[in-house]
Design a protein around this motif. Structure first.
Motif, mmCIF file in Angstrom:
data_model
loop_
_atom_site.group_PDB
_atom_site.id
_atom_site.type_symbol
_atom_site.label_atom_id
_atom_site.label_comp_id
_atom_site.label_asym_id
_atom_site.label_seq_id
_atom_site.Cartn_x
_atom_site.Cartn_y
_atom_site.Cartn_z
ATOM 1 N N GLU A 165 5.983 7.035 -1.187
ATOM 2 C CA GLU A 165 6.918 5.920 -1.128
ATOM 3 C C GLU A 165 6.140 4.611 -1.111
ATOM 4 O OE1 GLU A 165 10.569 6.691 1.576
ATOM 5 O OE2 GLU A 165 8.942 7.908 2.372
ATOM 6 N N GLN A 166 6.584 3.660 -1.927
ATOM 7 C CA GLN A 166 5.909 2.362 -2.020
ATOM 8 C C GLN A 166 5.851 1.646 -0.687
ATOM 9 O OE1 GLN A 166 6.219 -0.114 -5.316
ATOM 10 N NE2 GLN A 166 5.190 1.623 -6.243
ATOM 11 N N THR A 167 6.911 1.799 0.098
ATOM 12 C CA THR A 167 7.035 1.015 1.319
ATOM 13 C C THR A 167 6.369 1.674 2.519
ATOM 14 O OG1 THR A 167 9.125 2.112 1.724
ATOM 15 C CG2 THR A 167 9.226 -0.021 0.635
ATOM 16 N N LYS A 168 5.843 2.867 2.355
ATOM 17 C CA LYS A 168 5.297 3.566 3.523
ATOM 18 C C LYS A 168 3.782 3.509 3.564
ATOM 19 C CE LYS A 168 8.653 6.287 5.656
ATOM 20 N NZ LYS A 168 9.444 7.272 4.914
ATOM 21 N N SER A 169 3.259 3.500 4.786
ATOM 22 C CA SER A 169 1.810 3.578 4.942
ATOM 23 C C SER A 169 1.350 5.003 4.694
ATOM 24 C CB SER A 169 1.385 3.199 6.358
ATOM 25 O OG SER A 169 2.240 2.282 6.935
ATOM 26 N N GLY A 170 0.038 5.145 4.610
ATOM 27 C CA GLY A 170 -0.531 6.472 4.449
ATOM 28 C C GLY A 170 -1.327 6.586 3.174
ATOM 29 N N VAL A 171 -2.310 7.473 3.171
ATOM 30 C CA VAL A 171 -3.093 7.713 1.960
ATOM 31 C C VAL A 171 -2.310 8.644 1.035
ATOM 32 C CG1 VAL A 171 -5.365 7.433 3.022
ATOM 33 C CG2 VAL A 171 -4.296 9.692 3.016
ATOM 34 N N SER A 172 -2.609 8.549 -0.241
ATOM 35 C CA SER A 172 -2.081 9.545 -1.164
ATOM 36 C C SER A 172 -2.912 10.816 -1.000
ATOM 37 C CB SER A 172 -2.187 9.032 -2.602
ATOM 38 O OG SER A 172 -3.559 8.944 -2.951
ATOM 39 N N THR A 173 -2.413 11.910 -1.488
ATOM 40 C CA THR A 173 -3.168 13.166 -1.351
ATOM 41 C C THR A 173 -4.517 13.060 -2.079
ATOM 42 O OG1 THR A 173 -1.890 14.029 -3.199
ATOM 43 C CG2 THR A 173 -1.162 14.637 -1.001
ATOM 44 N N ASP A 174 -4.578 12.237 -3.136
ATOM 45 C CA ASP A 174 -5.844 12.053 -3.867
ATOM 46 C C ASP A 174 -6.901 11.347 -3.030
ATOM 47 O OD1 ASP A 174 -4.569 13.133 -6.008
ATOM 48 O OD2 ASP A 174 -4.174 11.199 -6.990
ATOM 49 N N GLU A 175 -6.453 10.492 -2.118
ATOM 50 C CA GLU A 175 -7.410 9.693 -1.343
ATOM 51 C C GLU A 175 -7.839 10.391 -0.048
ATOM 52 O OE1 GLU A 175 -5.470 5.290 -2.344
ATOM 53 O OE2 GLU A 175 -4.531 6.590 -0.847
ATOM 54 N N LEU A 176 -7.222 11.497 0.235
ATOM 55 C CA LEU A 176 -7.414 12.135 1.542
ATOM 56 C C LEU A 176 -8.861 12.594 1.760
ATOM 57 C CD1 LEU A 176 -6.162 13.186 4.148
ATOM 58 C CD2 LEU A 176 -5.356 15.197 2.891
ATOM 59 N N ALA A 177 -9.458 13.203 0.736
ATOM 60 C CA ALA A 177 -10.807 13.754 0.907
ATOM 61 C C ALA A 177 -11.810 12.651 1.224
ATOM 62 C CB ALA A 177 -11.225 14.509 -0.353
ATOM 63 N N GLU A 178 -11.674 11.513 0.556
ATOM 64 C CA GLU A 178 -12.625 10.421 0.764
ATOM 65 C C GLU A 178 -12.535 9.859 2.183
ATOM 66 O OE1 GLU A 178 -11.978 6.993 -1.691
ATOM 67 O OE2 GLU A 178 -13.982 6.176 -1.267
ATOM 68 N N LEU A 179 -11.305 9.650 2.636
ATOM 69 C CA LEU A 179 -11.126 9.115 3.995
ATOM 70 C C LEU A 179 -11.620 10.128 5.041
ATOM 71 C CD1 LEU A 179 -10.180 6.917 5.903
ATOM 72 C CD2 LEU A 179 -7.824 7.706 5.597
ATOM 73 N N THR A 180 -11.400 11.383 4.764
ATOM 74 C CA THR A 180 -11.890 12.433 5.667
ATOM 75 C C THR A 180 -13.404 12.351 5.811
ATOM 76 O OG1 THR A 180 -10.088 13.859 4.959
ATOM 77 C CG2 THR A 180 -11.938 14.928 6.020
ATOM 78 N N LYS A 181 -14.085 12.169 4.687
ATOM 79 C CA LYS A 181 -15.558 12.089 4.708
ATOM 80 C C LYS A 181 -16.039 10.905 5.523
ATOM 81 C CE LYS A 181 -16.966 14.280 0.444
ATOM 82 N NZ LYS A 181 -16.765 13.854 -0.940
ATOM 83 N N VAL A 182 -15.347 9.785 5.374
ATOM 84 C CA VAL A 182 -15.735 8.599 6.150
ATOM 85 C C VAL A 182 -15.581 8.870 7.650
ATOM 86 C CG1 VAL A 182 -15.097 6.209 6.691
ATOM 87 C CG2 VAL A 182 -15.235 6.962 4.305
ATOM 88 N N ILE A 183 -14.462 9.442 8.027
ATOM 89 C CA ILE A 183 -14.220 9.699 9.458
ATOM 90 C C ILE A 183 -15.227 10.719 9.997
ATOM 91 C CG2 ILE A 183 -12.535 10.550 11.160
ATOM 92 C CD1 ILE A 183 -10.325 9.372 9.383
ATOM 93 N N ASP A 184 -15.615 11.668 9.177
ATOM 94 C CA ASP A 184 -16.632 12.658 9.608
ATOM 95 C C ASP A 184 -17.927 11.963 10.041
ATOM 96 O OD1 ASP A 184 -14.959 14.790 9.082
ATOM 97 O OD2 ASP A 184 -15.818 15.224 7.108
#
Ligand SMILES: *Cc1c(COP(=O)(O)O)cnc(C)c1O
Length: 224
Positions: A132-151
């Motif tokens: 949804e355009q109006t909602k926060s959150g990563v797309s499923t495509d961006e999830l792996a990258e953000l996970t790596k950063v948090i690791d």
């Protein structure tokens, strides 16, 4: 008058009932009481009834309540709202959990602002599962990258995923979230939290595999 104690009993019974129907152990699903807009006195009532985990979305009012309730030693605060980058210090200093990390900048700033003297901040990545355009959150495509950063963030501990699905499309969204969660768990055995389900869709979320439901209205009554 809202009877918080009775509402908590009813909600726990509902959680247990869905767990039974879906062959899950009822201690697999925890209850986060969402107290945004509600006064400290109501939070204290829930605490006296045995509730310990509370969710807040609006930073300014939540900091006041955290201060007002400092005398409750084992109360546990979860930040679940959208995060502006200039607010990360106050969040890192006042909360034990953050469910709504949605970009790299927020993760790195929370990591900088969380003292290494403290236990790591427990975090979930918010996924915009219904795109949804109006909602926060990563797309499923961006999830792996953000996970790596948090690791790489030693003051953050990645514990799971959070989502707020689009109305009337919850079922499929919850199922997708459960799949993403299980995929990530294979490389992140410490991940134990799938934060999904609210007052109106808690049953479907639990049936789909939620481990933490975030319930406001059904405990504290409707918000103005
Ligand atoms: C307000 C809120 C809830 C609780 O919603 P209710 O419908 O009152 O149960 C859950 N999650 C988030 C992220 C919220 O902002």
């Amino acid at each position: 008058m809202t009877n918080i104690k009775d509402n908590l009993v009813i909600i726990k019974q509902q959680i247990a009932h869905v767990c039974q129907l879906t062959h899950r152990a009822c201690d697999e699903v925890s209850l986060l009481a969402v107290s945004k807009t509600k006064p400290a006195s109501m939070i204290e009532q829930a605490y006296q009834a045995g509730q310990r985990e509370f969710g807040e979305s609006y930073l300014q009012e939540s900091i006041e309540k955290v201060q007002q309730l400092k005398h409750l030693p084992d109360i546990c605060w979860h930040f679940i709202g959208p995060i502006q980058s200039n607010k990360t210090r106050q969040i890192a200093e006042n909360f034990s959990w953050v469910h709504s990390i949605d970009r790299i900048k927020i993760a790195t700033r929370l990591n900088e602002h969380r003292s290494s003297q403290n236990t790591p901040l427990k975090v979930c990545i918010q996924v915009n599962i219904s795109n949804e355009q109006t909602k926060s959150g990563v797309s499923t495509d961006e999830l792996a990258e953000l996970t790596k950063v948090i690791d790489q963030c030693s003051n953050l501990e990645l514990r799971g995923l959070m989502a707020i699905p689009q109305k009337n499309a919850e079922r499929a969204a919850f199922d997708k979230m459960y799949q993403l969660f299980n995929q990530l768990k294979q490389t992140h055995p410490q991940m134990d939290t799938l934060s999904m389900g609210m007052s109106g869709d808690m049953q479907d979320a639990i049936a789909a595999g939620s481990t933490m439901v975030r319930v406001g209205t059904a405990i504290f009554g409707s918000r103005n």
